[in-house]
Scaffold this active site. Structure first.
Site, PDB file in Angstrom:
ATOM      1  N   TYR A   4       0.835  -1.211   0.000  1.00 44.77           N
ATOM      2  CA  TYR A   4       0.000   0.000   0.000  1.00 44.77           C
ATOM      3  C   TYR A   4       0.869   1.259   0.000  1.00 44.77           C
ATOM      4  CZ  TYR A   4      -3.625   3.302   1.399  1.00 44.77           C
ATOM      5  OH  TYR A   4      -4.487   4.376   1.453  1.00 44.77           O
ATOM      6  N   LYS A   7       1.253   4.070  -3.054  1.00 45.13           N
ATOM      7  CA  LYS A   7       0.905   5.480  -2.876  1.00 45.13           C
ATOM      8  C   LYS A   7       2.117   6.388  -3.088  1.00 45.13           C
ATOM      9  CE  LYS A   7      -3.464   4.937  -2.033  1.00 45.13           C
ATOM     10  NZ  LYS A   7      -4.489   5.422  -2.996  1.00 45.13           N
TER      11      LYS A   7
END
Length: 247
Positions: free
Chosen positions: A154, A158
């Site tokens: 994650y 990002k």
């Protein structure tokens, strides 16, 4: 008309079915924009369209090659233009320790969060470059710049979104297209429910100077700003809405 008025603009919001994507879509509509909305779950889109009164529904996954191009073609057929894109589509990690995560865990998160953002921005950007105008808002996270347990894929995805956005901003600024990043901290959504309401909540709050988790509508005004003429000289920037975490 104010600088924040989006009347006459067409906005495409991915990940609009729930959570932060839905809150952003609602804020853009309230500011006057017409909407095209995308999510993997058609029922969520139908509920949002009903609540808004009208919206152009485009169900599907942004990680699928060709899907974003088809969406933009469909939007242009119906509306003749595309002025705003918000790439809110994203999925949460498996929340396993890095050494225990699988190849599939990594690929799934990166495919949606980073590759899906690229596909969507590229498709929208092509149209906006033809028009000579447009605003693209990619959605990152506080964890693009701060570490936390069990979110390797994650956080990497990002961080990639922010790097990608800076490149697109530099490439496309001379041709009238702005690209900025909206980086939220922790909000009450389905995506974060396991953290903000579980055993991690005390640790999370210790990192947030405002000592609270935000409500999704609190992100909407930031998206309206980046989408609007009020941000006409803002490109390649990251607007962080995190209660002070990164400070």
């Amino acid at each position: 008309m104010t600088a924040f008025d989006l009347t006459g603009k067409l906005a495409w919001v991915t990940g609009a079915g729930k959570g932060l994507g839905r809150a952003i879509a609602e804020a853009l509509a309230e500011a006057g924009a017409s909407l095209a909305i995308t999510s993997r779950t058609g029922e969520d889109l139908d509920r949002l369209a009903a609540d808004l009164g009208t919206a152009h529904v485009l169900p599907g996954s942004v990680s699928e090659p060709g899907f974003a191009d088809d969406c933009v073609a469909d939007i242009v057929r119906h509306f003749g233009r595309l002025d705003i894109l918000v790439t809110a589509a994203g999925i949460s990690p498996s929340f396993r320790r890095s050494e225990d995560s699988t190849d599939e865990d990594w690929a799934q998160v990166v495919d949606v969060n980073l590759t899906g953002t690229y596909y969507s921005a590229r498709a929208a950007g092509r149209r906006m470059l033809e028009q000579g105008s447009g605003s693209i808002i990619t959605v990152s996270s506080v964890h693009a710049r701060t570490g936390f347990d069990r979110i390797a894929a994650y956080a990497a995805s990002k961080g990639g979104v922010e790097a990608l956005s800076r490149v697109l901003a530099v490439e496309w600024a001379p041709r009238g297209v702005r690209v900025n990043v909206l980086a939220p901290g922790y909000f009450h959504t389905d995506l974060s429910a396991g953290l903000v309401a579980g055993k991690w909540s005390e640790r999370l709050l210790a990192n947030i100077p405002q000592n609270r988790v935000a409500a999704p509508p609190e992100l909407g005004a930031a998206a309206v700003y980046l989408a609007s003429d009020a941000a006409g000289y803002t490109t390649g920037s990251t607007l962080t809405v995190d209660g002070g975490w990164t400070a």
